[in-house]
Write an enzyme that holds these catalytic residues in place. Sequence first.
Site, PDB file in Angstrom:
ATOM      1  N   ASP A 190       0.924  -1.440  -0.098  1.00 53.58           N
ATOM      2  CA  ASP A 190       0.049   0.052  -0.037  1.00 53.58           C
ATOM      3  C   ASP A 190       0.843   1.374  -0.167  1.00 53.58           C
ATOM      4  OD1 ASP A 190      -2.462   1.463   0.360  1.00 53.58           O
ATOM      5  OD2 ASP A 190      -2.285   1.374   2.683  1.00 53.58           O
TER       6      ASP A 190
ATOM      7  N   GLY B 217      -8.977   5.644   1.201  1.00 55.80           N
ATOM      8  CA  GLY B 217      -9.582   6.612   2.232  1.00 55.80           C
ATOM      9  C   GLY B 217     -10.854   6.213   2.306  1.00 55.80           C
TER      10      GLY B 217
ATOM     11  N   ILE C 245      -9.590  -0.135   3.370  1.00 55.16           N
ATOM     12  CA  ILE C 245      -9.912   0.142   4.846  1.00 55.16           C
ATOM     13  C   ILE C 245      -8.937  -0.043   5.653  1.00 55.16           C
ATOM     14  CG2 ILE C 245     -11.774  -0.636   6.371  1.00 55.16           C
ATOM     15  CD1 ILE C 245     -13.673  -1.480   4.033  1.00 55.16           C
TER      16      ILE C 245
HETATM   17  P1  13P Z   1      -8.897   4.814   5.618  1.00 52.06           P
HETATM   18  O1  13P Z   1      -8.221   5.738   6.367  1.00 52.06           O
HETATM   19  O2  13P Z   1     -10.272   5.561   5.318  1.00 52.06           O
HETATM   20  O3  13P Z   1      -9.233   3.523   6.245  1.00 52.06           O
HETATM   21  O4  13P Z   1      -8.150   4.448   4.240  1.00 52.06           O
HETATM   22  C1  13P Z   1      -7.239   3.498   4.060  1.00 52.06           C
HETATM   23  C2  13P Z   1      -6.389   3.515   2.693  1.00 52.06           C
HETATM   24  O5  13P Z   1      -6.664   4.106   1.943  1.00 52.06           O
HETATM   25  C3  13P Z   1      -5.418   2.666   2.609  1.00 52.06           C
HETATM   26  O6  13P Z   1      -4.482   2.877   1.614  1.00 52.06           O
HETATM   27  O1  G3H Z   2      -3.134   5.078   3.601  1.00 50.93           O
HETATM   28  C1  G3H Z   2      -2.904   4.675   4.617  1.00 50.93           C
HETATM   29  C2  G3H Z   2      -2.849   3.382   5.570  1.00 50.93           C
HETATM   30  O2  G3H Z   2      -4.042   3.802   6.510  1.00 50.93           O
HETATM   31  C3  G3H Z   2      -1.913   2.812   6.211  1.00 50.93           C
HETATM   32  O3  G3H Z   2      -1.438   3.837   7.257  1.00 50.93           O
HETATM   33  O4  G3H Z   2       0.833   4.144   6.894  1.00 50.93           O
HETATM   34  O5  G3H Z   2      -0.117   4.586   8.963  1.00 50.93           O
HETATM   35  O6  G3H Z   2       0.117   2.155   8.342  1.00 50.93           O
HETATM   36  P1  G3H Z   2       0.000   3.600   7.795  1.00 50.93           P
HETATM   37 ZN    ZN Z   3      -4.570   4.711   0.888  1.00 47.55          ZN
END
Ligand code: 13P
Ligand code: G3H
Ligand code: ZN
Length: 311
Positions: free
Chosen positions: A82, A214, A257
Amino acid sequence: MALVTSTEMFKKAYEGGYAIGAFNVNNMEIIQGITEAAKELNAPLILQVSSGARKYANHTYLMKLVEAAVIETGLPICLHLDHGDTFELCKSCIDGGFTSVMIDGSHHSYEDNIALTRKVVEYAHDHGVVVEGELGRLAGIEDDVNVSDADASYTQPDQVQDFVERTGVDSLAIAIGTSHGAYKFKPGQKPQLRFDILEEVGKRLPGFPIVLHGASSVIPEYVQMINENGGNMPDAIGIPEDMLRKAATMAVCKINIDSDLRLAMTGTIRKYFNEHPDHFDPRQYLKPAREAIKKMVAHKIVDVLGCDGKA
Ligand code: 13P
Ligand code: G3H
Ligand code: ZN
């Protein structure tokens, strides 16, 4: 069953008018809660690891925990990086067994985003790994980067075709008003998403999988649980679930999520300690936290994503 890429999942999701949940994982209990829900509902799954999660838990530990989940559930699970921000990070995850990576070049200029994304795609595709790119900038907090509302910008539909063609990405994250974290809208503000942009993007990229970041709903039950048990969260507002459901019937095939997992876990643990101030065995409070994650993920799979029974 081994780890899979998201190619087949997205194809079926696009055609079926549903989306795959991409849940952020940081430890064993989170992985177990998510995958147990998916197993009971026979749902395909993306487990995603941020660079922060990788620093926290270590690549090998997360990899082995996810492999254990594949063995335990028999589900098609895609392991995704991610918000990869460099070629080196993406390469390291590709070399280390991930089946999907995101290269988030959205903070760069359009041309630099294309160049960086193209480089990752070439390496990833040579290794059988798929790539998610991003166009447009979401507001909110990811890792240590805090993007203010003023710096956020919607995706421009007239750029998406050029971006996808020139980079070769397999999916595209777009900005239509979602944002990272628990504070997506200001108190009193009516949550809104730019479905007109999503529709336009869908027309310009027929059949192509779109990703929503998000996308937590910031479930009020858990915010309340936090605040009733010693927490102090100001008004937290997320994306209404009916809007996510609508997006899932359109071109959106992956819904990210994380915050809802954090809230479910933290609310449950706070409540546990409030009720059992003398307990100190981590298993005692992590067990209900894992259960809360399972319940919340099951709700998302059935009521928001619509991917139950699709594994
Ligand atoms: P949220 O903060 O809305 O859960 O989004 C998570 C996300 O986009 C991780 O890449
Ligand atoms: O988009 C971000 C995700 O919620 C991951 O959060 O970078 O704090 O692990 P993090
Ligand atoms: Zn994200």
